[in-house]
Write a protein that holds these residues in place. Structure first.
Motif, PDB file in Angstrom:
ATOM      1  N   LYS A 155       5.985 -32.248  25.270  1.00 47.57           N
ATOM      2  CA  LYS A 155       5.956 -30.548  24.291  1.00 47.57           C
ATOM      3  C   LYS A 155       7.365 -30.024  24.901  1.00 47.57           C
ATOM      4  CE  LYS A 155       1.550 -29.723  25.022  1.00 47.57           C
ATOM      5  NZ  LYS A 155       0.250 -28.892  25.898  1.00 47.57           N
TER       6      LYS A 155
ATOM      7  N   ILE B 138      13.326 -20.565  16.861  1.00 47.06           N
ATOM      8  CA  ILE B 138      12.729 -19.836  18.043  1.00 47.06           C
ATOM      9  C   ILE B 138      12.881 -18.821  18.475  1.00 47.06           C
ATOM     10  CG2 ILE B 138      10.848 -20.564  20.208  1.00 47.06           C
ATOM     11  CD1 ILE B 138      11.153 -23.356  18.950  1.00 47.06           C
TER      12      ILE B 138
ATOM     13  N   GLU C 208      11.220 -15.102  17.877  1.00 48.49           N
ATOM     14  CA  GLU C 208      10.224 -13.897  18.804  1.00 48.49           C
ATOM     15  C   GLU C 208      10.976 -12.984  19.564  1.00 48.49           C
ATOM     16  OE1 GLU C 208       9.671 -17.045  21.945  1.00 48.49           O
ATOM     17  OE2 GLU C 208       8.123 -18.204  20.846  1.00 48.49           O
TER      18      GLU C 208
ATOM     19  N   ASP D  48       2.888 -14.230  12.070  1.00 43.44           N
ATOM     20  CA  ASP D  48       1.534 -15.118  11.640  1.00 43.44           C
ATOM     21  C   ASP D  48       2.153 -16.116  10.918  1.00 43.44           C
ATOM     22  OD1 ASP D  48      -0.621 -13.582  13.611  1.00 43.44           O
ATOM     23  OD2 ASP D  48       0.201 -12.186  12.344  1.00 43.44           O
TER      24      ASP D  48
ATOM     25  N   ILE E 176       9.153 -27.184  14.519  1.00 44.32           N
ATOM     26  CA  ILE E 176       8.925 -25.639  15.037  1.00 44.32           C
ATOM     27  C   ILE E 176       7.542 -25.454  14.933  1.00 44.32           C
ATOM     28  CG2 ILE E 176       9.238 -23.170  13.954  1.00 44.32           C
ATOM     29  CD1 ILE E 176      12.067 -24.536  13.746  1.00 44.32           C
TER      30      ILE E 176
ATOM     31  N   HIS F 230       5.179 -25.851  17.594  1.00 45.06           N
ATOM     32  CA  HIS F 230       5.626 -25.840  18.476  1.00 45.06           C
ATOM     33  C   HIS F 230       4.620 -23.933  18.367  1.00 45.06           C
ATOM     34  CE1 HIS F 230       7.347 -23.579  21.998  1.00 45.06           C
ATOM     35  NE2 HIS F 230       7.717 -22.520  21.650  1.00 45.06           N
ATOM     36  N   TYR F 231       3.465 -23.679  17.479  1.00 47.51           N
ATOM     37  CA  TYR F 231       2.690 -23.025  17.422  1.00 47.51           C
ATOM     38  C   TYR F 231       1.318 -22.753  16.908  1.00 47.51           C
ATOM     39  CZ  TYR F 231       7.001 -19.596  18.114  1.00 47.51           C
ATOM     40  OH  TYR F 231       8.428 -19.026  18.202  1.00 47.51           O
TER      41      TYR F 231
ATOM     42  N   ASN G  38      -1.199 -21.810  16.650  1.00 47.08           N
ATOM     43  CA  ASN G  38      -1.999 -20.616  16.583  1.00 47.08           C
ATOM     44  C   ASN G  38      -1.152 -19.792  14.975  1.00 47.08           C
ATOM     45  OD1 ASN G  38      -4.062 -21.096  17.822  1.00 47.08           O
ATOM     46  ND2 ASN G  38      -3.138 -20.520  19.711  1.00 47.08           N
ATOM     47  N   LYS G  39      -0.530 -19.946  14.868  1.00 46.85           N
ATOM     48  CA  LYS G  39       0.107 -19.233  13.539  1.00 46.85           C
ATOM     49  C   LYS G  39      -0.079 -20.424  12.177  1.00 46.85           C
ATOM     50  CE  LYS G  39       2.543 -16.481  16.638  1.00 46.85           C
ATOM     51  NZ  LYS G  39       2.466 -15.178  16.254  1.00 46.85           N
TER      52      LYS G  39
END
Length: 250
Positions: A49, A60, A64, A71, A83, A86-87, A89-90
């Protein structure tokens, strides 16, 4: 260094390696490399991770810092999907010209999302709705560098239409900080399109070295914290010419 796979696609030679050292760091790494020896993505097999390379860490942070609650992201150039992975839920829409890159990301780097489309990123982005995206990330390379049709004012004007009011475009580039006509032209072309822009470089030995650069353009002011930029520092580039689409096509 152990070679795990080698593919010859229509676009390039692609190799996957494992090694006990990467850019001077000792460990156990797996990485994707194109024919120009440039590492396009890497994972730490002891800590999968962890984001190994500096440029995705810096990107990143910019994402942020400038729009924490983003979103929707459009990415041109998949690599190993660092990238987007890494997200979880996006919403990421990814365009990758080389299907072999997608296959290798799934086989050797555990990329599991079903959000990568194979094809030309500019054409795919043109088909997206206006003002849809919070970020557009350009991370596309061939052995000649960033594809020409992804560096023109026509392309940047199109990206501006696809971003919402808080949106930004972020480019991962390779070039020299001095006397690099192409890098200067790309940055000058982007500046002509976006009200605000910044360029960051991962310092090398001297100005004649090819260095990793990150360029961001936005219609709002751009923020960042130096300590979180993974070693990248802000610089100024020389003025360059404006790049336009070729009359005969892209």
């Amino acid at each position: 260094m152990l070679q795990l796979a080698k593919e010859f696609s229509l676009h390039q030679e692609i190799t996957v390696y494992e090694a006990g050292q990467l850019y001077g760091e000792i460990g156990k790494f797996r990485f994707l490399q194109f024919s120009d020896d440039a590492v396009q993505g890497a994972i730490d097999l002891k800590d999968p991770k962890r984001i190994v390379l500096e440029y995705p860490r810096a990107i990143i942070h910019l994402m942020e810092c400038n729009h924490l609650l983003f979103d929707d992201v459009f990415v041109i150039g998949h690599g190993i999907g660092t990238i987007a992975g890494h997200y979880p839920n996006k919403s990421f829409t990814i365009a990758e010209i080389d299907e072999k890159v997608v296959e290798l990301s799934r086989t050797f780097f555990n990329y599991r999302k079903d959000n990568v489309m194979v094809g030309d990123g500019r054409q795919m982005l043109e088909n997206e709705a206006p003002q849809k995206f919070d970020y557009i990330i350009l991370d596309a390379f061939t052995k000649e560098g960033t594809p020409f049709h992804l560096t023109t004012i026509d392309f940047f004007e199109m990206t501006k239409q696809k971003l919402n009011a808080r949106g930004s475009i972020i480019l991962n580039l390779m070039g020299k900080t001095k006397n690099d006509k192409l890098i200067n032209a790309i940055y000058s072309t982007l500046k002509k399109t976006y009200a605000y822009s910044k360029v960051f470089v991962l310092p090398g030995a001297n100005a004649v070295d090819i260095q990793n650069m990150i360029v961001i353009g936005s219609n709002k002011s751009i923020d960042y914290e130096q300590r979180a930029m993974a070693g990248f520092i802000e610089i100024e580039l020389e003025e360059g010419h404006i790049i336009v689409d070729r009359k005969s096509g892209l």
